[in-house]
Design a protein around this motif. Structure first.
Motif, PDB file in Angstrom:
ATOM      1  N   ASP A  28       3.263   5.929   0.714  1.00 27.81           N
ATOM      2  CA  ASP A  28       1.959   6.279   1.278  1.00 27.81           C
ATOM      3  C   ASP A  28       0.964   5.123   1.184  1.00 27.81           C
ATOM      4  N   LYS A  29       1.119   4.269   0.183  1.00 29.62           N
ATOM      5  CA  LYS A  29       0.186   3.150  -0.016  1.00 29.62           C
ATOM      6  C   LYS A  29       0.293   2.104   1.092  1.00 29.62           C
ATOM      7  N   ILE A  30       1.411   2.112   1.819  1.00 27.32           N
ATOM      8  CA  ILE A  30       1.572   1.186   2.939  1.00 27.32           C
ATOM      9  C   ILE A  30       0.441   1.393   3.948  1.00 27.32           C
ATOM     10  N   TRP A  31      -0.090   2.612   4.006  1.00 20.93           N
ATOM     11  CA  TRP A  31      -1.101   2.972   5.007  1.00 20.93           C
ATOM     12  C   TRP A  31      -2.503   3.089   4.411  1.00 20.93           C
ATOM     13  N   HIS A  32      -2.678   2.680   3.161  1.00 17.63           N
ATOM     14  CA  HIS A  32      -3.955   2.841   2.472  1.00 17.63           C
ATOM     15  C   HIS A  32      -4.984   1.816   2.965  1.00 17.63           C
ATOM     16  N   GLU A  34      -9.353   1.023   2.370  1.00 15.21           N
ATOM     17  CA  GLU A  34     -10.465   1.361   1.490  1.00 15.21           C
ATOM     18  C   GLU A  34     -11.605   0.370   1.689  1.00 15.21           C
ATOM     19  N   LYS A  35     -12.813   0.880   1.656  1.00 14.23           N
ATOM     20  CA  LYS A  35     -14.038   0.084   1.760  1.00 14.23           C
ATOM     21  C   LYS A  35     -13.972  -0.881   2.934  1.00 14.23           C
ATOM     22  N   SER A  36     -14.013  -2.172   2.665  1.00 12.08           N
ATOM     23  CA  SER A  36     -14.044  -3.146   3.757  1.00 12.08           C
ATOM     24  C   SER A  36     -12.646  -3.602   4.182  1.00 12.08           C
ATOM     25  N   GLN A 138      -1.761 -11.297   3.496  1.00 14.42           N
ATOM     26  CA  GLN A 138      -2.630 -10.129   3.325  1.00 14.42           C
ATOM     27  C   GLN A 138      -1.820  -8.921   2.850  1.00 14.42           C
ATOM     28  N   ILE A 139      -0.650  -8.730   3.419  1.00 17.73           N
ATOM     29  CA  ILE A 139       0.201  -7.602   3.029  1.00 17.73           C
ATOM     30  C   ILE A 139       0.643  -7.755   1.582  1.00 17.73           C
ATOM     31  N   ASN A 140       1.018  -8.953   1.186  1.00 20.80           N
ATOM     32  CA  ASN A 140       1.433  -9.195  -0.200  1.00 20.80           C
ATOM     33  C   ASN A 140       0.303  -8.861  -1.168  1.00 20.80           C
ATOM     34  N   TYR A 141      -0.895  -9.309  -0.842  1.00 17.70           N
ATOM     35  CA  TYR A 141      -2.045  -9.043  -1.704  1.00 17.70           C
ATOM     36  C   TYR A 141      -2.355  -7.548  -1.749  1.00 17.70           C
ATOM     37  N   HIS A 142      -2.320  -6.908  -0.612  1.00 21.98           N
ATOM     38  CA  HIS A 142      -2.559  -5.467  -0.506  1.00 21.98           C
ATOM     39  C   HIS A 142      -1.587  -4.709  -1.405  1.00 21.98           C
ATOM     40  N   ARG A 143      -0.295  -5.054  -1.319  1.00 16.17           N
ATOM     41  CA  ARG A 143       0.718  -4.379  -2.117  1.00 16.17           C
ATOM     42  C   ARG A 143       0.509  -4.595  -3.610  1.00 16.17           C
ATOM     43  N   ARG A 144       0.274  -5.819  -4.010  1.00 17.16           N
ATOM     44  CA  ARG A 144       0.092  -6.107  -5.444  1.00 17.16           C
ATOM     45  C   ARG A 144      -1.160  -5.436  -5.992  1.00 17.16           C
ATOM     46  N   LEU A 145      -2.194  -5.371  -5.186  1.00 14.71           N
ATOM     47  CA  LEU A 145      -3.427  -4.727  -5.610  1.00 14.71           C
ATOM     48  C   LEU A 145      -3.222  -3.221  -5.821  1.00 14.71           C
ATOM     49  N   LEU A 146      -2.476  -2.595  -4.917  1.00 15.81           N
ATOM     50  CA  LEU A 146      -2.288  -1.146  -4.970  1.00 15.81           C
ATOM     51  C   LEU A 146      -1.185  -0.719  -5.933  1.00 15.81           C
ATOM     52  N   ASP A 147      -0.216  -1.589  -6.174  1.00 20.14           N
ATOM     53  CA  ASP A 147       0.898  -1.221  -7.068  1.00 20.14           C
ATOM     54  C   ASP A 147       0.564  -1.405  -8.536  1.00 20.14           C
ATOM     55  N   ASN A 148      -0.555  -2.037  -8.831  1.00 20.28           N
ATOM     56  CA  ASN A 148      -0.931  -2.240 -10.252  1.00 20.28           C
ATOM     57  C   ASN A 148      -1.914  -1.187 -10.714  1.00 20.28           C
TER      58      ASN A 148
END
Length: 148
Positions: A28-32, A34-36, A138-148
């Motif tokens: 589900d986080k693939i589609w998350h 938030e904010k900006s 951007q995708i790598n950063y998005h994933r690492r931010l949400l998986d931690n």
């Protein structure tokens, strides 16, 4: 020579895209968003697939691909397996299509109307490879931010 380099780099980054999408612990986080942060990893994935299939596949491989750019950003909750299939299909398209492109075509003006006026095909393909790398980061950063 540049053609082979571009082919290898684009395929390398598409393989990394597959790894990034697979690495999300929660699908589900693939589609998350938030904010900006307005673009999810899923939408960026769809955008990259659409971009390459339009400007390389349809234009040089005669794949018949028809782009729906709005859907690239509007669709939500496409299953991970479907995203992976789209990326794998794009890899196959790159493998086949780059073999059809001549060195002469690379040195000519890109044949379709694009925002980069009078760009050669080679220049535009370098642009596409850099665009892929930009959104992959951007995708790598998005994933690492949400998986931690």
């Amino acid at each position: 020579m540049i053609k082979d380099t571009l082919k290898k780099l684009i395929i390398r980054d598409l393989e990394k895209l597959k790894l990034e999408i697979e690495a999300y612990q929660n699908e589900d986080k693939i589609w998350h968003i938030e904010k900006s942060i307005l673009n999810s990893a899923g939408n960026l994935c769809l955008h990259l697939v659409g971009n390459l299939n339009t400007y390389i596949g349809a234009e040089f491989g005669n794949t018949g691909y028809v782009r729906n750019r709005e859907d690239e950003f509007a669709l939500k909750n496409v299953p991970r397996a479907e995203l992976m299939g789209k990326v794998e299909g794009t890899i196959l398209m790159i493998e086949k299509t780059f073999d059809l492109i001549s060195d002469e075509q690379l040195n000519e003006k890109y044949p379709a109307e694009i925002i980069l006026k009078d760009a050669t095909t080679e220049y535009f393909f370098v642009h596409l490879a850099m665009h892929l790398g930009y959104h992959l980061g951007q995708i790598n950063y998005h994933r690492r931010l949400l998986d931690n």
